[in-house]
Write a protein that holds these residues in place. Structure first.
Motif: not given
Length: 288
Positions: A191-198
């Motif tokens: 989820q942390g990785l997704y938020k950075r890519v987001q």
């Protein structure tokens, strides 16, 4: 794996060796064959053993509907048994597939052996150009797509769920590296990785320039990523599973991962295409 009575009768004949081109198995050999799959039979020394093909068919009926049935067929088509009798295993596989296709299965080559897979799974692939510059990450993306399809077809639903999450992980890692060469090493926090890519893809739900309906969808993507992480932990094969996943669970995880990956790649390609080129600030090869 549930087979029709027609297929059971055919496979019983094949395993017994009563079909042309199939290796012959005696009564004791048939008992040994089926005992590999949980049987406890003992070949009677004083007679009384049923007709070989009838015995094989009855044992198949006992196993019908169980996942071990796939392994029974894989073992029956072991190329070494055919080689020993100088028989053509490919011809036998073709006959098996002529019957299995009516039940929704097929036998395919897997290295030097053969394995059963479902026909109804369909292709698992990304629709948009799914390329990243980091070569190892690209290999991981391609490998996870292939494994998702293979494991669904083979009935390895826990494995398919694990590869569905791994697909999303590799896609996000690859996209992040496209936008940030100094991105931190992935620590397992999906989820942390997704938020950075987001942020790189301008997919933040709190943007002021998007409609409420789109904002709701973008917020839902955060939940989707969290769900993939959670379902993998509970149903995947990477950890001790809390639940045994069914086929529809695995299909949901895989196709959710594929749809999300498609969307992320299409967004990445769009963002990169509209990015203005860096102006040339040199004159005659020297900085101005």
């Amino acid at each position: 794996m549930k087979l029709s009575e027609y297929t059971i009768e055919f496979l019983g004949n094949l395993i017994a060796g009563d079909i042309e081109g199939a290796p012959y198995r005696s009564g004791p050999q048939l008992v040994k064959f089926f005992n590999e799959f949980g049987g406890r039979d003992v070949y009677p020394s004083g007679g009384g053993f049923p007709t070989r093909r009838i015995y094989a068919q009855d044992k198949l009926r006992e196993l019908n509907g169980q996942s071990v049935m796939k392994q029974v067929i894989n073992t029956a088509l072991d190329p070494r048994a055919f080689l020993k009798h100088q028989l053509d295993v490919d011809s036998a596989v073709a006959k098996v597939n002529d019957n299995l296709k009516h039940d929704g299965y097929e036998v395919v080559k897997d290295g030097l052996a053969y394995k059963v897979r479902e026909l109804s799974v369909g292709s698992v692939k990304l629709e948009v150009p799914a390329k990243v510059t980091h070569q190892l990450t690209q290999l991981a993306i391609d490998d996870n797509i292939r494994k998702c399809e293979e494991k669904l077809a083979e009935g390895d639903y826990s494995g398919a769920i694990t590869n569905a999450r791994s697909l999303v992980e590799s896609v996000l890692i690859g996209i992040e590296k496209e936008f940030d060469a100094q991105a931190p090493e992935y620590d397992g926090n999906l989820q942390g990785l997704y938020k950075r890519v987001q942020k790189h893809l301008h997919l933040e739900p709190d943007r002021k320039d998007i409609s409420d309906s789109l904002r709701q969808i973008l917020s839902g993507l955060v939940s989707v990523v969290g769900g993939l992480a959670a379902v993998r932990n509970k149903m995947g094969d990477a950890h001790a599973t809390s639940y045994r996943p069914s086929r529809h669970h695995a299909k949901l995880a895989v196709h959710t991962a594929v749809t999300l990956s498609d969307f992320l790649f299409e967004t990445k390609n769009y963002q990169q295409a509209r990015k203005p080129p860096v102006p040339d600030r040199t004159v005659g090869g020297s900085p101005t």
